[in-house]
Each structure stands twice: as C-alpha cells, then as structure tokens.
Design an enzyme around this catalytic site. Sequence first.
Site, short mmCIF file in Angstrom:
data_model
loop_
_atom_site.label_atom_id
_atom_site.label_comp_id
_atom_site.label_asym_id
_atom_site.label_seq_id
_atom_site.Cartn_x
_atom_site.Cartn_y
_atom_site.Cartn_z
N ALA A 179 0.82 -1.22 0.00
CA ALA A 179 0.00 0.00 0.00
C ALA A 179 0.85 1.27 0.00
CB ALA A 179 -0.95 -0.01 1.19
N ARG A 235 2.73 2.22 -2.51
CA ARG A 235 2.85 2.78 -3.86
C ARG A 235 1.76 2.21 -4.77
NH1 ARG A 235 7.29 0.93 -6.39
NH2 ARG A 235 7.92 -0.65 -4.91
N SER A 275 -3.34 -10.39 -12.67
CA SER A 275 -2.97 -9.57 -13.84
C SER A 275 -3.61 -10.19 -15.07
CB SER A 275 -1.45 -9.58 -14.02
OG SER A 275 -1.10 -9.13 -15.31
N TYR A 289 6.23 -14.40 -14.13
CA TYR A 289 5.17 -13.52 -13.65
C TYR A 289 3.80 -14.02 -14.10
CZ TYR A 289 2.62 -9.06 -12.96
OH TYR A 289 1.71 -8.08 -12.59
N ALA A 322 2.98 -17.03 -14.90
CA ALA A 322 2.69 -18.29 -14.19
C ALA A 322 2.23 -18.00 -12.76
CB ALA A 322 3.93 -19.18 -14.18
N LYS A 373 0.83 -15.24 -11.62
CA LYS A 373 -0.49 -14.59 -11.62
C LYS A 373 -1.59 -15.56 -12.05
CE LYS A 373 0.71 -10.45 -10.22
NZ LYS A 373 0.30 -9.98 -8.87
N ILE A 394 -1.35 -0.55 -16.17
CA ILE A 394 -1.72 0.53 -15.25
C ILE A 394 -0.49 1.41 -15.02
CG2 ILE A 394 -2.69 1.05 -12.97
CD1 ILE A 394 -4.56 -0.66 -14.78
P1 NAP Z 1 4.38 -1.10 -7.59
O1 NAP Z 1 3.99 0.32 -7.78
O2 NAP Z 1 5.70 -1.58 -8.06
O3 NAP Z 1 4.23 -1.44 -6.01
C1 NAP Z 1 4.51 -2.73 -5.56
C2 NAP Z 1 4.17 -2.82 -4.09
O4 NAP Z 1 4.42 -4.15 -3.64
C3 NAP Z 1 4.98 -1.88 -3.23
O5 NAP Z 1 4.15 -1.27 -2.27
C4 NAP Z 1 5.99 -2.81 -2.55
O6 NAP Z 1 6.35 -2.40 -1.24
C5 NAP Z 1 5.18 -4.09 -2.44
N1 NAP Z 1 6.04 -5.26 -2.30
C6 NAP Z 1 6.91 -5.78 -3.21
N2 NAP Z 1 7.55 -6.85 -2.69
C7 NAP Z 1 7.07 -7.01 -1.43
C8 NAP Z 1 7.35 -7.94 -0.38
N3 NAP Z 1 8.27 -8.92 -0.52
N4 NAP Z 1 6.68 -7.81 0.79
C9 NAP Z 1 5.75 -6.84 0.95
N5 NAP Z 1 5.45 -5.92 0.00
C10 NAP Z 1 6.12 -6.01 -1.17
O7 NAP Z 1 3.32 -2.08 -8.25
P2 NAP Z 1 1.81 -1.87 -8.79
O8 NAP Z 1 1.88 -1.62 -10.23
O9 NAP Z 1 1.07 -0.96 -7.89
O10 NAP Z 1 1.30 -3.37 -8.61
C11 NAP Z 1 0.43 -3.77 -7.57
C12 NAP Z 1 -0.10 -5.14 -7.94
O11 NAP Z 1 -0.80 -5.05 -9.16
C13 NAP Z 1 0.99 -6.19 -8.15
O12 NAP Z 1 0.58 -7.43 -7.64
C14 NAP Z 1 1.11 -6.26 -9.67
O13 NAP Z 1 1.60 -7.49 -10.11
C15 NAP Z 1 -0.33 -6.03 -10.07
N6 NAP Z 1 -0.50 -5.55 -11.44
C16 NAP Z 1 0.06 -4.37 -11.85
C17 NAP Z 1 -0.14 -3.96 -13.16
C18 NAP Z 1 0.45 -2.68 -13.69
O14 NAP Z 1 0.39 -2.47 -14.92
N7 NAP Z 1 1.00 -1.80 -12.86
C19 NAP Z 1 -0.90 -4.73 -14.04
C20 NAP Z 1 -1.46 -5.92 -13.59
C21 NAP Z 1 -1.25 -6.31 -12.27
P3 NAP Z 1 7.57 -1.33 -0.94
O15 NAP Z 1 7.45 -0.26 -1.98
O16 NAP Z 1 7.27 -0.83 0.44
O17 NAP Z 1 8.85 -2.07 -1.00
#
Ligand code: NAP
Length: 242
Positions: free
Chosen positions: A9, A11, A138, A151, A153, A155, A184
């Site tokens: 949460a 970012r 995803s 990734y 696999a 998801k 996104i």
């Molecule tokens: P992001 O901006 O890179 O943020 C990732 C978040 O995950 C950060 O808050 C990070 O925490 C946390 N995180 C990573 N490794 C962690 C761990 N080992 N333990 C606890 N927290 C951890 O990513 P986002 O784009 O918002 O993605 C959020 C979700 O949506 C993900 O599951 C991603 O796969 C999915 N998603 C994203 C997209 C896209 O296009 N952006 C599309 C489909 C699905 P810290 O920053 O505190 O380290």
Amino acid sequence: MPTVLITGASRGIGRAAAFAFARDCWRVAVCYHRAEKQGLEVVESIRDFGGLAYAFQGDIRSPEACEALVAAVADQFGPLDALVNNAGISLPCQFQDAGPEIWAETLNTNLLGARNMIAAALPSMLVRKQGAIVNVSSMWGISGASCEVPYSAAKAGLIGLTKALAKELGPSNIRVNCVAPGVIQTDMNAALSPADMEELAARTPLCRIGQADEVAEAILFLASTRASFITGQVLGVDGGFL
Ligand code: NAP
C-alpha cells in the site's frame, strides 16, 4: 467501521486502494516492505481527511512476518474484515535468462506471498465466519505475456488459488475474489519506454493506459458488502484489452 489490510500500500495500486477504502470509511492497515517514507505519507494523507489508518512493515515472502503483520494489525484495529493481497513484483526477461532465482523470487512474492497472508489472516475470519479476500492478479495471468513467463505463471496461479479457495471457504461465509488489471500507470511499468506504453495503449479498446484509482475501485467493490453474493470471480480491469 470495517478493517482492511492492504499489502503493497506504499505505492501504485495498493496506495490508491488505501485511499479508496479510507474514503469509504474503512480502517486501513497500510502495509509496506521497503518504502517506509511512502507508507507513512499514505497514512498521513488519509488522516488529513479524517480517515483512520496505520502503517505496518512486513515482507510477505516470510510466513512468520505475515503472522506478525496480521497480529500487529489485530492489536491496533481488531480482527480483519478484508484482506487485499496486492503486493507484487515483475522481473521481465526472456525465458532462457529466467534462472531459478528469478522464478523463486517471482513465485515467492506474487503467489506464495498471498498464500502466506491468507494463512495468517484466515483463523480469525473462520472463527467469525466472516471475511473477504481480494487478490491482485494480472491480465497476463490469463493471456500470458512474452518475456514475463514466471510472472504470468505466478499470476495464473493466483487465479487458481482464488477459484479453489472460494469453493473451500464459501461455507464459512468468506468470499475470495480477484482482479486482473491491464496496463496501469505505476512504478511497475516505469522501465517501459514511452513508445512501448503508446503501443500498449493503442492495443487497448479504451485507447489508453489505466490509472491505479480505477483498479482500486474494483478492489473496494469486491471487498465490500456490495459484492456479498460474488465469490471465486476474476474481474478484468483492463480497458477491454482481453
Ligand atoms: P508497484 O507500484 O511496483 O508497487 C509494488 C508494491 O508491492 C509496493 O508497495 C511494494 O512495497 C510491495 N512489495 C513488493 N515486494 C514485497 C514484499 N516482498 N513484501 C511486501 N510488499 C512487497 O506495483 P503496482 O503496479 O502498484 O502493482 C500492484 C499489484 O498489481 C501487483 O501485484 C502487480 O503485479 C499487479 N499488477 C500491476 C499492473 C500494472 O500495470 N501496474 C498490471 C497488472 C497487475 P515497498 O514499496 O514498500 O517495498
């Protein structure tokens, strides 16, 4: 006032979800891993508009850390009404370059991380016979993405977990659903060039990249009682991409 724990949460989509739940009058446990400053900023911003939030640190790859995280949230806020498994990572590379470390890191975070959080949160949900779990998968978990095999696999695994667990937990009145975002605008896509982003937008029927707030609204809906007869579903939030 219901309580939600949101991983990742600090970012992106998780941050937007924290704001969406707070605006909807939920108590929000803002969980971060490394980005403490951003996590605390989210909490401060929520408190600024009169919401109730608290920051918690934890690494979802560790089952013990997840148990400690859920216990700390319970001490602060009481039992969880909803768990949002949003934290995730993407390590793009060709299949031949994705060695065991990349596979382990990707699966441990995106799939087993959700498993660890659910295992920690479930006992109190089972006792209360109440709860909602929303997993963030995803669209690549449905369609597969080139240069993102681990990734995709992980998801896809999260979708399987969602559907199976929904069947197992339905009789306990615990709902399990999933969102499948498209492309996104977050840090996760920061490495993509403007040309790549334009191409992805052009392949999207709504002709643009999605915003984190748009995914957050879908997560909030699935966690809320407005979705009280919905479980085991995968809600695409992808502008029509798939
Ligand atoms: P992001 O901006 O890179 O943020 C990732 C978040 O995950 C950060 O808050 C990070 O925490 C946390 N995180 C990573 N490794 C962690 C761990 N080992 N333990 C606890 N927290 C951890 O990513 P986002 O784009 O918002 O993605 C959020 C979700 O949506 C993900 O599951 C991603 O796969 C999915 N998603 C994203 C997209 C896209 O296009 N952006 C599309 C489909 C699905 P810290 O920053 O505190 O380290």
